[in-house]
Design a protein around this motif. Structure first.
Motif, PDB file in Angstrom:
ATOM      1  N   VAL A 147      18.149  -0.752 -16.950  1.00 42.73           N
ATOM      2  CA  VAL A 147      17.260  -1.021 -18.074  1.00 42.73           C
ATOM      3  C   VAL A 147      17.053   0.263 -18.874  1.00 42.73           C
ATOM      4  CG1 VAL A 147      14.981  -1.846 -18.764  1.00 42.73           C
ATOM      5  CG2 VAL A 147      16.104  -2.829 -16.760  1.00 42.73           C
ATOM      6  N   ALA A 148      17.372   0.190 -20.158  1.00 41.98           N
ATOM      7  CA  ALA A 148      17.145   1.289 -21.104  1.00 41.98           C
ATOM      8  C   ALA A 148      17.707   2.618 -20.605  1.00 41.98           C
ATOM      9  CB  ALA A 148      15.655   1.421 -21.422  1.00 41.98           C
ATOM     10  N   GLU A 149      18.745   2.555 -19.804  1.00 43.59           N
ATOM     11  CA  GLU A 149      19.379   3.746 -19.227  1.00 43.59           C
ATOM     12  C   GLU A 149      18.389   4.631 -18.472  1.00 43.59           C
ATOM     13  OE1 GLU A 149      21.844   5.779 -22.101  1.00 43.59           O
ATOM     14  OE2 GLU A 149      22.819   3.919 -22.696  1.00 43.59           O
ATOM     15  N   ARG A 150      17.271   4.026 -17.996  1.00 42.69           N
ATOM     16  CA  ARG A 150      16.229   4.805 -17.313  1.00 42.69           C
ATOM     17  C   ARG A 150      15.736   4.180 -16.021  1.00 42.69           C
ATOM     18  NH1 ARG A 150      11.386   6.865 -20.384  1.00 42.69           N
ATOM     19  NH2 ARG A 150      11.570   8.377 -18.730  1.00 42.69           N
ATOM     20  N   LEU A 151      15.966   2.892 -15.831  1.00 44.27           N
ATOM     21  CA  LEU A 151      15.357   2.155 -14.725  1.00 44.27           C
ATOM     22  C   LEU A 151      16.403   1.275 -14.060  1.00 44.27           C
ATOM     23  CD1 LEU A 151      12.800   1.152 -13.192  1.00 44.27           C
ATOM     24  CD2 LEU A 151      12.494  -0.495 -15.053  1.00 44.27           C
ATOM     25  N   ILE A 152      16.508   1.387 -12.737  1.00 42.95           N
ATOM     26  CA  ILE A 152      17.477   0.609 -11.968  1.00 42.95           C
ATOM     27  C   ILE A 152      16.777  -0.583 -11.337  1.00 42.95           C
ATOM     28  CG2 ILE A 152      18.889   0.652  -9.864  1.00 42.95           C
ATOM     29  CD1 ILE A 152      19.618   3.550 -10.618  1.00 42.95           C
ATOM     30  N   LEU A 153      17.388  -1.757 -11.489  1.00 45.10           N
ATOM     31  CA  LEU A 153      16.882  -2.963 -10.840  1.00 45.10           C
ATOM     32  C   LEU A 153      17.899  -3.424  -9.807  1.00 45.10           C
ATOM     33  CD1 LEU A 153      15.623  -5.093 -13.868  1.00 45.10           C
ATOM     34  CD2 LEU A 153      14.417  -3.314 -12.594  1.00 45.10           C
ATOM     35  N   GLU A 154      17.432  -3.632  -8.592  1.00 40.88           N
ATOM     36  CA  GLU A 154      18.260  -4.191  -7.525  1.00 40.88           C
ATOM     37  C   GLU A 154      17.626  -5.523  -7.166  1.00 40.88           C
ATOM     38  OE1 GLU A 154      21.369  -4.290  -4.607  1.00 40.88           O
ATOM     39  OE2 GLU A 154      21.103  -3.071  -6.398  1.00 40.88           O
ATOM     40  N   LEU A 207       0.809  -1.207   0.000  1.00 38.31           N
ATOM     41  CA  LEU A 207       0.000   0.000   0.000  1.00 38.31           C
ATOM     42  C   LEU A 207       0.840   1.253   0.000  1.00 38.31           C
ATOM     43  CD1 LEU A 207      -2.698  -1.098   2.584  1.00 38.31           C
ATOM     44  CD2 LEU A 207      -2.902  -1.064   0.104  1.00 38.31           C
ATOM     45  N   GLU A 208       2.138   1.120  -0.345  1.00 43.33           N
ATOM     46  CA  GLU A 208       2.981   2.312  -0.342  1.00 43.33           C
ATOM     47  C   GLU A 208       2.442   3.336  -1.334  1.00 43.33           C
ATOM     48  OE1 GLU A 208       5.475  -0.133  -3.418  1.00 43.33           O
ATOM     49  OE2 GLU A 208       4.922  -0.614  -1.373  1.00 43.33           O
ATOM     50  N   LYS A 209       2.758   4.567  -1.076  1.00 41.00           N
ATOM     51  CA  LYS A 209       2.296   5.659  -1.936  1.00 41.00           C
ATOM     52  C   LYS A 209       2.827   5.455  -3.352  1.00 41.00           C
ATOM     53  CE  LYS A 209       2.250  10.653  -2.308  1.00 41.00           C
ATOM     54  NZ  LYS A 209       2.746  11.901  -1.806  1.00 41.00           N
ATOM     55  N   TYR A 210       1.942   5.537  -4.310  1.00 37.29           N
ATOM     56  CA  TYR A 210       2.288   5.331  -5.715  1.00 37.29           C
ATOM     57  C   TYR A 210       2.443   6.678  -6.369  1.00 37.29           C
ATOM     58  CZ  TYR A 210       1.957   3.600 -10.487  1.00 37.29           C
ATOM     59  OH  TYR A 210       2.212   3.296 -11.796  1.00 37.29           O
ATOM     60  N   GLN A 211       3.632   6.952  -6.845  1.00 36.77           N
ATOM     61  CA  GLN A 211       3.898   8.212  -7.529  1.00 36.77           C
ATOM     62  C   GLN A 211       4.062   7.919  -9.007  1.00 36.77           C
ATOM     63  OE1 GLN A 211       7.232  10.389  -6.039  1.00 36.77           O
ATOM     64  NE2 GLN A 211       7.180  11.873  -7.675  1.00 36.77           N
ATOM     65  N   GLU A 212       3.216   8.521  -9.826  1.00 34.67           N
ATOM     66  CA  GLU A 212       3.274   8.273 -11.256  1.00 34.67           C
ATOM     67  C   GLU A 212       4.380   9.100 -11.893  1.00 34.67           C
ATOM     68  OE1 GLU A 212       0.348   8.506 -15.068  1.00 34.67           O
ATOM     69  OE2 GLU A 212      -0.492   7.946 -13.134  1.00 34.67           O
ATOM     70  N   LEU A 213       5.099   8.443 -12.782  1.00 36.05           N
ATOM     71  CA  LEU A 213       6.157   9.092 -13.530  1.00 36.05           C
ATOM     72  C   LEU A 213       5.709   9.173 -14.980  1.00 36.05           C
ATOM     73  CD1 LEU A 213       9.023   7.109 -11.827  1.00 36.05           C
ATOM     74  CD2 LEU A 213       8.383   9.465 -11.358  1.00 36.05           C
ATOM     75  N   ASP A 214       6.610   9.506 -15.882  1.00 39.07           N
ATOM     76  CA  ASP A 214       6.184   9.634 -17.269  1.00 39.07           C
ATOM     77  C   ASP A 214       5.706   8.278 -17.791  1.00 39.07           C
ATOM     78  OD1 ASP A 214       8.144   8.465 -19.400  1.00 39.07           O
ATOM     79  OD2 ASP A 214       9.488   9.433 -17.959  1.00 39.07           O
ATOM     80  N   PRO A 215       4.722   8.285 -18.688  1.00 37.51           N
ATOM     81  CA  PRO A 215       4.091   7.041 -19.156  1.00 37.51           C
ATOM     82  C   PRO A 215       5.069   6.041 -19.774  1.00 37.51           C
ATOM     83  CG  PRO A 215       2.773   8.932 -19.813  1.00 37.51           C
ATOM     84  CD  PRO A 215       4.049   9.470 -19.223  1.00 37.51           C
ATOM     85  N   GLU A 216       6.074   6.512 -20.488  1.00 32.39           N
ATOM     86  CA  GLU A 216       7.048   5.588 -21.085  1.00 32.39           C
ATOM     87  C   GLU A 216       7.838   4.847 -20.007  1.00 32.39           C
ATOM     88  OE1 GLU A 216       9.604   7.378 -23.976  1.00 32.39           O
ATOM     89  OE2 GLU A 216       7.917   8.129 -25.164  1.00 32.39           O
ATOM     90  N   LEU A 217       8.228   5.553 -18.951  1.00 28.79           N
ATOM     91  CA  LEU A 217       8.958   4.915 -17.859  1.00 28.79           C
ATOM     92  C   LEU A 217       8.058   3.932 -17.122  1.00 28.79           C
ATOM     93  CD1 LEU A 217      11.525   4.581 -16.216  1.00 28.79           C
ATOM     94  CD2 LEU A 217      10.881   6.618 -14.909  1.00 28.79           C
ATOM     95  N   GLU A 218       6.806   4.303 -16.909  1.00 27.36           N
ATOM     96  CA  GLU A 218       5.851   3.395 -16.255  1.00 27.36           C
ATOM     97  C   GLU A 218       5.654   2.135 -17.088  1.00 27.36           C
ATOM     98  OE1 GLU A 218       4.824   3.549 -13.284  1.00 27.36           O
ATOM     99  OE2 GLU A 218       4.897   5.652 -12.715  1.00 27.36           O
ATOM    100  N   ALA A 219       5.530   2.287 -18.409  1.00 33.17           N
ATOM    101  CA  ALA A 219       5.357   1.129 -19.292  1.00 33.17           C
ATOM    102  C   ALA A 219       6.594   0.236 -19.248  1.00 33.17           C
ATOM    103  CB  ALA A 219       5.060   1.589 -20.717  1.00 33.17           C
ATOM    104  N   LEU A 220       7.772   0.852 -19.216  1.00 34.83           N
ATOM    105  CA  LEU A 220       9.018   0.099 -19.121  1.00 34.83           C
ATOM    106  C   LEU A 220       9.056  -0.697 -17.814  1.00 34.83           C
ATOM    107  CD1 LEU A 220      11.829  -0.529 -20.320  1.00 34.83           C
ATOM    108  CD2 LEU A 220      12.668   1.507 -19.109  1.00 34.83           C
ATOM    109  N   ALA A 221       8.689  -0.058 -16.718  1.00 32.63           N
ATOM    110  CA  ALA A 221       8.677  -0.737 -15.415  1.00 32.63           C
ATOM    111  C   ALA A 221       7.709  -1.918 -15.438  1.00 32.63           C
ATOM    112  CB  ALA A 221       8.307   0.250 -14.305  1.00 32.63           C
TER     113      ALA A 221
END
Length: 152
Positions: free
Chosen positions: A79-86, A3-17
């Motif tokens: 990922v795509a120089e935009r998203l970090i995965l740990e 239930l953590e707070k969901y902060q929307e980012l740009d749609p392309e980044l959200e789609a990538l995630a």
């Protein structure tokens, strides 16, 4: 993802995630919990490649202070120089895991990271979004004088 707070980012980044989460779920579905992080990293890399999602494993990053490199780190998957995965294989996330992702986000000037814990029986219970929004400075960049010093 709780239930953590969901902060929307740009749609392309959200789609990538979302695409990356789908790939991670497929890896977890095929392998299940119980392997080492390195196994999941390699499997996720194969899955991302099969989905034509650009990425780099063990991506080096530098930590800078006042323009000088003071340290280095390795991002599990960038990922795509935009998203970090740990990636993790642990019983539960600890504050240090989120702090690590935030540090990588700061160092790379990115906004979104995903903590993925492959040890959970259901991967959805082992996902955590980490959003970093740089804070604007509350004062000017000029340091205030120390007590007893003049401003001359």
């Amino acid at each position: 993802m709780g239930l953590e707070k969901y902060q929307e980012l740009d749609p392309e980044l959200e789609a990538l995630a979302q695409a990356v989460i789908g790939a991670a779920i497929e890896v977890h579905r095929q392998l299940g919990p119980g392997f080492l992080e390195s196994v999941y990293e390699k499997a996720l890399s194969i899955e991302l490649s099969s989905r034509n999602i650009p990425h780099a494993c063990q991506h080096p990053t530098q930590v800078c202070y006042r323009g000088a490199v003071v340290g280095e780190g390795r991002i599990d998957i960038l990922v795509a120089e935009r998203l970090i995965l740990e990636l993790k294989c642990i019983d539960r996330f600890e504050p240090i895991h989120e702090a690590t992702v935030i540090s990588y986000l700061k160092a790379t000037n990115l906004n979104l990271g995903l903590l993925i814990n492959f040890r959970k029986p259901r991967l959805v219970d082992g996902l955590k979004r980490v959003v970093y929004t740089p804070q604007s400075p509350s004062r000017t960049s000029r340091p205030s004088p120390l007590r007893g010093e003049s401003n001359e």
